[in-house]
Motif scaffolding. Structure first.
Motif, PDB file in Angstrom:
ATOM      1  N   UNK A  49      -7.281   2.003   3.851  1.00 20.96           N
ATOM      2  CA  UNK A  49      -6.222   1.620   3.528  1.00 20.96           C
ATOM      3  C   UNK A  49      -5.130   2.734   4.288  1.00 20.96           C
ATOM      4  N   UNK A  50      -5.333   3.975   3.779  1.00 20.91           N
ATOM      5  CA  UNK A  50      -4.680   4.863   4.827  1.00 20.91           C
ATOM      6  C   UNK A  50      -4.306   4.793   6.174  1.00 20.91           C
ATOM      7  N   UNK A  51      -5.431   4.538   6.913  1.00 27.82           N
ATOM      8  CA  UNK A  51      -5.152   4.054   8.303  1.00 27.82           C
ATOM      9  C   UNK A  51      -4.277   2.821   8.642  1.00 27.82           C
ATOM     10  N   UNK A  52      -4.237   2.033   7.641  1.00 20.72           N
ATOM     11  CA  UNK A  52      -3.447   0.704   7.662  1.00 20.72           C
ATOM     12  C   UNK A  52      -2.052   1.318   7.729  1.00 20.72           C
ATOM     13  N   UNK A  53      -1.576   2.291   6.524  1.00 22.89           N
ATOM     14  CA  UNK A  53      -0.351   2.904   6.549  1.00 22.89           C
ATOM     15  C   UNK A  53      -0.001   3.293   7.724  1.00 22.89           C
ATOM     16  N   UNK A  54      -0.829   4.215   8.334  1.00 21.06           N
ATOM     17  CA  UNK A  54      -0.406   4.696   9.715  1.00 21.06           C
ATOM     18  C   UNK A  54       0.039   3.747  10.764  1.00 21.06           C
ATOM     19  N   UNK A  55      -0.948   2.654  10.723  1.00 20.85           N
ATOM     20  CA  UNK A  55      -0.514   1.602  11.841  1.00 20.85           C
ATOM     21  C   UNK A  55       0.917   0.879  11.458  1.00 20.85           C
ATOM     22  N   UNK A  56       1.340   0.661  10.046  1.00 27.55           N
ATOM     23  CA  UNK A  56       2.440   0.351   9.536  1.00 27.55           C
ATOM     24  C   UNK A  56       3.618   1.136  10.113  1.00 27.55           C
ATOM     25  N   UNK A  57       3.398   2.302   9.869  1.00 28.23           N
ATOM     26  CA  UNK A  57       4.500   3.370  10.424  1.00 28.23           C
ATOM     27  C   UNK A  57       4.594   3.496  11.917  1.00 28.23           C
ATOM     28  N   UNK A  58       3.785   2.983  12.588  1.00 27.77           N
ATOM     29  CA  UNK A  58       4.086   3.050  14.097  1.00 27.77           C
ATOM     30  C   UNK A  58       4.762   1.969  14.572  1.00 27.77           C
ATOM     31  N   UNK A  59       6.082   1.922  15.189  1.00 27.11           N
ATOM     32  CA  UNK A  59       7.088   1.082  15.599  1.00 27.11           C
ATOM     33  C   UNK A  59       6.677   0.166  16.689  1.00 27.11           C
ATOM     34  N   UNK A  60       5.624   1.063  17.521  1.00 20.50           N
ATOM     35  CA  UNK A  60       5.094   0.336  18.772  1.00 20.50           C
ATOM     36  C   UNK A  60       4.219  -0.379  18.653  1.00 20.50           C
ATOM     37  N   UNK A  61       3.607  -0.580  17.532  1.00 21.65           N
ATOM     38  CA  UNK A  61       2.664  -1.663  17.524  1.00 21.65           C
ATOM     39  C   UNK A  61       3.214  -3.209  17.010  1.00 21.65           C
ATOM     40  N   UNK A  62       2.592  -4.045  17.393  1.00 23.70           N
ATOM     41  CA  UNK A  62       3.111  -5.566  17.397  1.00 23.70           C
ATOM     42  C   UNK A  62       2.889  -5.933  15.915  1.00 23.70           C
ATOM     43  N   UNK A  63       4.051  -6.423  15.296  1.00 25.87           N
ATOM     44  CA  UNK A  63       3.682  -7.077  14.085  1.00 25.87           C
ATOM     45  C   UNK A  63       2.605  -8.074  13.718  1.00 25.87           C
ATOM     46  N   UNK A  64       2.197  -8.561  14.804  1.00 24.23           N
ATOM     47  CA  UNK A  64       0.983  -9.700  14.700  1.00 24.23           C
ATOM     48  C   UNK A  64      -0.513  -8.617  14.361  1.00 24.23           C
ATOM     49  N   UNK A  65      -0.303  -7.604  15.254  1.00 24.50           N
ATOM     50  CA  UNK A  65      -1.527  -6.821  14.831  1.00 24.50           C
ATOM     51  C   UNK A  65      -1.566  -6.189  13.561  1.00 24.50           C
ATOM     52  N   UNK A  66      -0.100  -5.692  13.005  1.00 25.10           N
ATOM     53  CA  UNK A  66      -0.332  -5.216  11.707  1.00 25.10           C
ATOM     54  C   UNK A  66      -0.913  -6.176  10.735  1.00 25.10           C
ATOM     55  N   UNK A  67      -0.301  -7.419  10.874  1.00 25.19           N
ATOM     56  CA  UNK A  67      -0.873  -8.438   9.822  1.00 25.19           C
ATOM     57  C   UNK A  67      -2.080  -8.565   9.928  1.00 25.19           C
ATOM     58  N   UNK A  68      -2.894  -8.610  11.066  1.00 25.30           N
ATOM     59  CA  UNK A  68      -4.216  -8.956  11.339  1.00 25.30           C
ATOM     60  C   UNK A  68      -4.945  -7.708  10.457  1.00 25.30           C
ATOM     61  N   UNK A  69      -4.344  -6.638  10.691  1.00 28.70           N
ATOM     62  CA  UNK A  69      -5.015  -5.305  10.068  1.00 28.70           C
ATOM     63  C   UNK A  69      -5.010  -5.253   8.270  1.00 28.70           C
ATOM     64  N   UNK A  70      -3.829  -5.925   8.033  1.00 27.79           N
ATOM     65  CA  UNK A  70      -3.435  -6.123   6.859  1.00 27.79           C
ATOM     66  C   UNK A  70      -4.588  -7.087   6.055  1.00 27.79           C
ATOM     67  N   UNK A  71      -4.637  -8.408   6.726  1.00 21.89           N
ATOM     68  CA  UNK A  71      -5.988  -9.259   6.238  1.00 21.89           C
ATOM     69  C   UNK A  71      -7.208  -8.584   6.386  1.00 21.89           C
ATOM     70  N   UNK A  72      -7.624  -7.651   7.308  1.00 21.38           N
ATOM     71  CA  UNK A  72      -8.743  -7.035   7.376  1.00 21.38           C
ATOM     72  C   UNK A  72      -9.013  -5.979   6.141  1.00 21.38           C
TER      73      UNK A  72
END
Length: 110
Positions: A49-72
């Motif tokens: 979950x903490x790694x997911x929060x890191x991913x969310x904070x990175x503005x360079x990551x595409x939103x679709x990647x963030x949503x896939x990680x959220x689902x996982x």
């Protein structure tokens, strides 16, 4: 960038991490009673979950990647809670799952 301006994602990330640490602290005792394997699994799910929060904070990551990680991560939390419900009881694990999902949902909508 405006001087003195702190991006909302930074503050949101810090708040989410504080919430996550609070949740971890409240439930860690139950997993300590189950033994070191359960504690390791418990810490691993919070690391995910903490790694997911890191991913969310990175503005360079595409939103679709963030949503896939959220689902996982959501699926991992669900599986984790179902597994430990037989030892710790369904009400406790449902509460844990709900609290973690609340942090995940807030992070995604941030």
């Amino acid at each position: 960038m405006i001087e003195g301006f702190v991006p909302a994602v930074y503050w949101g990330g810090a708040d989410f991490r504080r919430l996550l640490k609070d949740i971890e602290g409240r439930y860690s005792g139950a997993f300590n009673e189950l033994g070191p394997g359960a504690v390791q699994h418990f810490k691993h799910i919070f690391d995910c979950v903490d790694s997911f929060l890191d991913l969310q904070a990175d503005p360079k990551i595409d939103f679709r990647v963030k949503l896939m990680d959220y689902a996982k991560v959501g699926e991992d939390v669900l599986e984790f809670c179902r597994y430990y419900a037989s030892w710790l009881g369904n009400p406790l694990m449902e509460r844990l799952k709900h609290e973690i999902y609340e942090v995940l949902d807030q992070a995604v909508s941030w």
